[in-house]
Design an enzyme around this catalytic site. Structure first.
Site, PDB file in Angstrom:
ATOM      1  N   ILE A 147      18.792  29.594  34.934  1.00 44.92           N
ATOM      2  CA  ILE A 147      18.310  30.500  35.783  1.00 44.92           C
ATOM      3  C   ILE A 147      16.821  30.925  35.870  1.00 44.92           C
ATOM      4  CG2 ILE A 147      20.804  31.144  35.759  1.00 44.92           C
ATOM      5  CD1 ILE A 147      20.017  33.938  34.703  1.00 44.92           C
ATOM      6  N   GLY A 171      18.918  34.781  39.955  1.00 43.42           N
ATOM      7  CA  GLY A 171      20.164  35.268  40.493  1.00 43.42           C
ATOM      8  C   GLY A 171      20.447  36.487  40.055  1.00 43.42           C
ATOM      9  N   LEU A 205      13.782  32.506  19.136  1.00 40.01           N
ATOM     10  CA  LEU A 205      13.731  31.303  19.130  1.00 40.01           C
ATOM     11  C   LEU A 205      12.487  30.655  19.834  1.00 40.01           C
ATOM     12  CD1 LEU A 205      17.680  30.366  19.952  1.00 40.01           C
ATOM     13  CD2 LEU A 205      16.193  30.771  17.880  1.00 40.01           C
ATOM     14  N   THR A 257      15.169  31.368  32.914  1.00 41.65           N
ATOM     15  CA  THR A 257      15.045  32.105  31.482  1.00 41.65           C
ATOM     16  C   THR A 257      14.348  31.191  30.495  1.00 41.65           C
ATOM     17  OG1 THR A 257      17.315  32.036  31.002  1.00 41.65           O
ATOM     18  CG2 THR A 257      16.756  33.986  31.900  1.00 41.65           C
ATOM     19  N   GLU A 262      18.256  40.648  29.231  1.00 33.92           N
ATOM     20  CA  GLU A 262      18.298  41.868  30.087  1.00 33.92           C
ATOM     21  C   GLU A 262      17.929  43.260  29.428  1.00 33.92           C
ATOM     22  OE1 GLU A 262      22.019  41.731  32.466  1.00 33.92           O
ATOM     23  OE2 GLU A 262      22.480  40.026  31.466  1.00 33.92           O
ATOM     24  N   THR A 270       8.938  32.294  25.950  1.00 33.53           N
ATOM     25  CA  THR A 270       9.918  32.716  27.054  1.00 33.53           C
ATOM     26  C   THR A 270      10.430  33.883  26.758  1.00 33.53           C
ATOM     27  OG1 THR A 270      11.649  31.557  25.596  1.00 33.53           O
ATOM     28  CG2 THR A 270      10.668  30.194  27.293  1.00 33.53           C
ATOM     29  N   GLN A 295      10.755  37.153  29.566  1.00 35.46           N
ATOM     30  CA  GLN A 295      11.643  37.986  29.795  1.00 35.46           C
ATOM     31  C   GLN A 295      11.215  39.465  29.640  1.00 35.46           C
ATOM     32  OE1 GLN A 295      15.010  37.014  30.733  1.00 35.46           O
ATOM     33  NE2 GLN A 295      13.400  35.346  31.101  1.00 35.46           N
ATOM     34  N   ARG A 314      16.841  36.858  15.649  1.00 30.17           N
ATOM     35  CA  ARG A 314      15.667  35.616  15.351  1.00 30.17           C
ATOM     36  C   ARG A 314      14.977  35.331  16.882  1.00 30.17           C
ATOM     37  NH1 ARG A 314      16.475  29.369  13.079  1.00 30.17           N
ATOM     38  NH2 ARG A 314      14.165  29.076  12.805  1.00 30.17           N
TER      39      ARG A 314
END
Length: 728
Positions: free
Chosen positions: A463, A236, A620, A465, A695, A624, A628, A618
């Site tokens: 989306i 997106g 998580l 992420t 981002e 992932t 990013q 932190r």
């Protein structure tokens, strides 16, 4: 607790995606569905004078052709998240090239496409203005957008600049750019009386529901009458955050025809139908002492607007929040052009950040101070805007140290052109990274069934992420269950209302509520167990009961234990809990170091190495989060070296609306990326002390590449993309 939070857990939705089991918006098979196709204007400014649909209506399979003459009248929703001030097909006025002028509906997609070619439109055309350079004399200060003023001052920047020992005065520019997600925008509208179901590629199903209900309010449609479903998105990047006209038009056509209608935009249509990053110019003046302390920043930007909207999406957050400078003046100007509406695009502050971080490198060269050291000297331990507001946590200095050490920055010869490998010039550059994330209060519900399995539902979105994965981790960790016994369901307004997946807001908005629901559900099951004479845990104090591996057990001895399945099964009905936690906005930080290699005879440049370190609070899920970083770095490479939407000056038409003419990085363009995380909790965040991050990794890459090019060649490039002609 299972210790799952923080681990690099594999994506729980990965298998569904690679096997095709995951259903995206256009994958839904609806009985009796009709197919829509849009006819777009071929002028950018003017009026429709004649419109002939007779040949299209006579084409086999065509059910209807809707134009301004017979379209349902709709109410224009308030600005944002509907980003336009008009709805097409409501009158004869043309505001930009590629504006819908007809909506063809047929039994098959191919029939609709062929019939669309038969619609004949005549116009009274006016000469458009399409480039910033042609209308800079008309620049103006727009009104505040979303309560954010476009002129902000602290101190007396003009006087401080005049008195500064060293001054930098530069201009930085970037072109129009487009999002280009793999999945095109798509809408399928199904009416049942006054109830509407939309299968929509949306980054914000709750926002989409609100906008659609507002557009149809004249027909008595309420938000509760609209259901928006979007369990997966094929990307997106901000393009699917607002609700665009094609969604409203599809819903209107379906209502008029009394049958479901599906619309899928073509790649070319996506260049005029759903936003872009605006063309941008930035004048930046820095004042500093000879010791490198910033004393003044005057930041004046000019962005492409339209004649119908005045929303500036390219924010100057970096100037306001990043460095300790007592005197700052920011002005964000706009120019009205005859182009489609711009909107948020991933890391929207990157256009402004590119200028600031390049200017800081120019200042470091002027002063003879190492670029990292210059940034350290201007580091701020509190948020400069508004002055004195403390950060929850900020470990940017550690990011500099970690990334510089891993990159080998100490070996850098600061002289431009001094580092070579054979015929190749080598350049090392760096930049600070900063992203301001938002947080929107979000609700969740959690059910533990009689089978002992947990289901979490919230109207957030996935989306790409890793939202499914991180939420599943948090639920499993909070309950003391395995991942396999937890299901997360997203992207449906039938679930509790949640944040839009934009502005890096998903984690800070949703995770606190998820954690709260998991803790409440666990406590409820423990209460059932200790009150049940049939349970081995009967009579054990609640505070002495722990959970792990799907079992509850007494802390002193694991011999007394009971499973979630047995406890809830004996209870005879599911256990339900909810969460609704508020969080605050914040900032995530980082530092990115880049190596470029340039072949001077060809002007050929490649980014050969990237090392970065980040402070997102932190972490998580390290897997992932690293994903990013890779995505953000790749995005930054595209911004710096390739991406450029070309608009014809005479027709205001996009001339490269495809991925063969609009270039984006591929695997061969992207080096291996080393990513490090400080991974320290932010005590101000209710999202398990994590901040919004997604981002952040794209913000500094274009400037780092620009700075590396200067280090390699001694030539400073200030206009992206840095193509071969500019290097030569």
């Amino acid at each position: 607790m299972t210790g799952l939070v923080g681990r690099g857990v594999e994506r729980v939705d990965g298998r569904a995606k690679v096997t095709g089991e995951a259903r995206y918006a256009a994958d839904n098979e609806i009985t009796g569905v009709l197919h829509g196709f849009l006819v777009l204007s071929t002028i950018a400014r003017g009026e429709i004078t004649e419109l002939d649909t007779s040949a299209a209506l006579a084409y086999p399979g065509v059910v209807a052709v809707h134009t301004h003459q017979n379209m349902l009248p709709l109410v224009v929703p308030p600005n944002f998240p509907y980003p336009k001030s008009f709805i097409p097909l409501q009158d004869t006025r043309i505001h930009h090239n590629g504006q819908p002028v007809a909506y063809v509906v047929a039994e098959t997609l191919e029939q609709a496409q062929e019939a669309a070619n038969l619609v004949r439109v005549r116009y009274r055309a006016e000469r458009p203005t399409a480039h910033l350079a042609d209308a800079l004399h008309e620049a103006f200060l727009p009104t505040a957008f979303r309560d954010r003023p476009n002129e902000i001052s602290r101190g007396d920047a003009a006087a401080a600049l005049e008195q500064a020992e060293v001054r930098i005065d530069r201009e930085y520019t970037s072109p129009m750019q487009h999002h280009n997600p793999i999945e095109p925008h798509t809408t399928t509208a199904v009416w049942d009386g006054n109830s509407l179901t939309l299968y929509e590629s949306a980054q914000g199903v709750v926002f989409a529901r609100m906008i659609v209900a507002q557009a149809f309010e004249a027909f008595g449609v309420q938000q509760g009458d609209v259901r928006v479903i979007s369990p997966y998105l094929g990307g997106g990047f901000g393009a699917k955050g607002p609700t665009w006209p094609h969604t409203l038009l599809t819903a209107a056509v379906a209502r008029m025809l009394g049958r479901p209608v599906k619309l899928v935009l073509t790649r070319a249509q996506m260049y005029t139908m759903n936003g872009h990053r605006a063309e941008y110019r930035r004048s930046l003046r820095l004042g500093a002492t000879r010791q490198g302390r910033l004393t003044a920043i005057i930041d004046t930007s000019t962005a492409q607007l339209t004649r119908t909207e005045q929303s500036i999406y390219n924010s100057s957050d970096s100037t306001l929040h990043l460095y300790a400078c007592p005197n700052v003046h920011v002005r964000q100007l706009g120019v009205r052009l005859d182009l489609p509406s711009s909107s948020y695009m991933r890391s929207p502050e990157t256009t402004a950040h590119f200028g600031l971080e390049t200017a800081m490198d120019e200042l470091s060269h002027e002063l003879g101070i190492d670029p990292v050291e210059l940034r350290v000297r201007n580091h701020s331990t509190v948020d400069p805007h508004p002055p004195g507001r403390p950060y929850g946590s900020k470990h940017l200095l550690e990011c500099y140290r970690i990334a510089a050490r891993a990159f080998g920055w100490a070996r850098r010869d600061p002289r431009p052109g001094s580092m070579r490998d054979g015929e190749e010039y080598i350049g090392w550059g760096m930049a600070t990274e900063l992203h301001s994330h938002t947080a929107i209060r979000s609700a969740v519900d959690l059910t533990i069934g009689v089978d002992g399995r947990a289901t979490l539902r919230t109207a957030s979105q996935e989306i790409g992420t890793g939202t499914y994965t991180v939420i599943t981790q948090v639920v499993a960790d909070g309950l003391g269950m395995s991942l396999e016994h937890v299901m997360t369901q997203l992207g449906d307004t039938a679930f509790p209302a949640a944040s839009i997946s934009a502005g890096s807001s998903t984690i800070p908005s949703v995770i606190g509520s998820v954690s709260q629901a998991a803790q409440s559900a666990r406590d409820a099951v423990i209460a059932l167990a200790i009150d049940d004479p049939r349970s081995p845990l009967h009579g054990v104090p609640a505070e002495d009961v722990a959970a792990e591996g799907g079992y509850l057990f007494a802390r002193g001895t694991r011999d007394r234990r009971d499973s979630y399945r047995d406890v809830v099964s004996r209870h005879g009905r599911p256990v339900k809990a909810s969460g609704n936690v508020e969080n605050t906005r914040g900032h995530s930080f980082g530092a990115v170091f880049v190596e470029v290699r340039i072949r001077p005879r060809l002007g050929a440049l490649r980014v050969s190495r990237v090392v970065a370190a980040y402070d997102p609070g932190r972490v998580l899920n390290h897997r992932t989060a690293r994903g990013q970083v890779i995505g953000g770095v790749t995005w930054g490479i595209g911004f710096a070296l390739m991406e450029h939407t070309v608009v014809d000056r005479n027709t205001a038409r996009v001339v490269n609306p495809n991925l063969s003419g609009y270039l984006v990085p591929v695997c061969a363009d992207t080096p291996s990326v080393e990513a490090f995380f400080v991974d320290r909790p932010d005590p101000n965040s209710t999202a398990l002390h994590a901040r919004g991050f997604g981002e952040t990794p794209g913000t500094g890459v274009p400037a780092a590449i620009s700075n590396a090019i200067f280090h390699a060649t001694g030539r400073r490039l200030r206009d992206v993309p840095f193509t071969q002609d500019k290097l030569l």
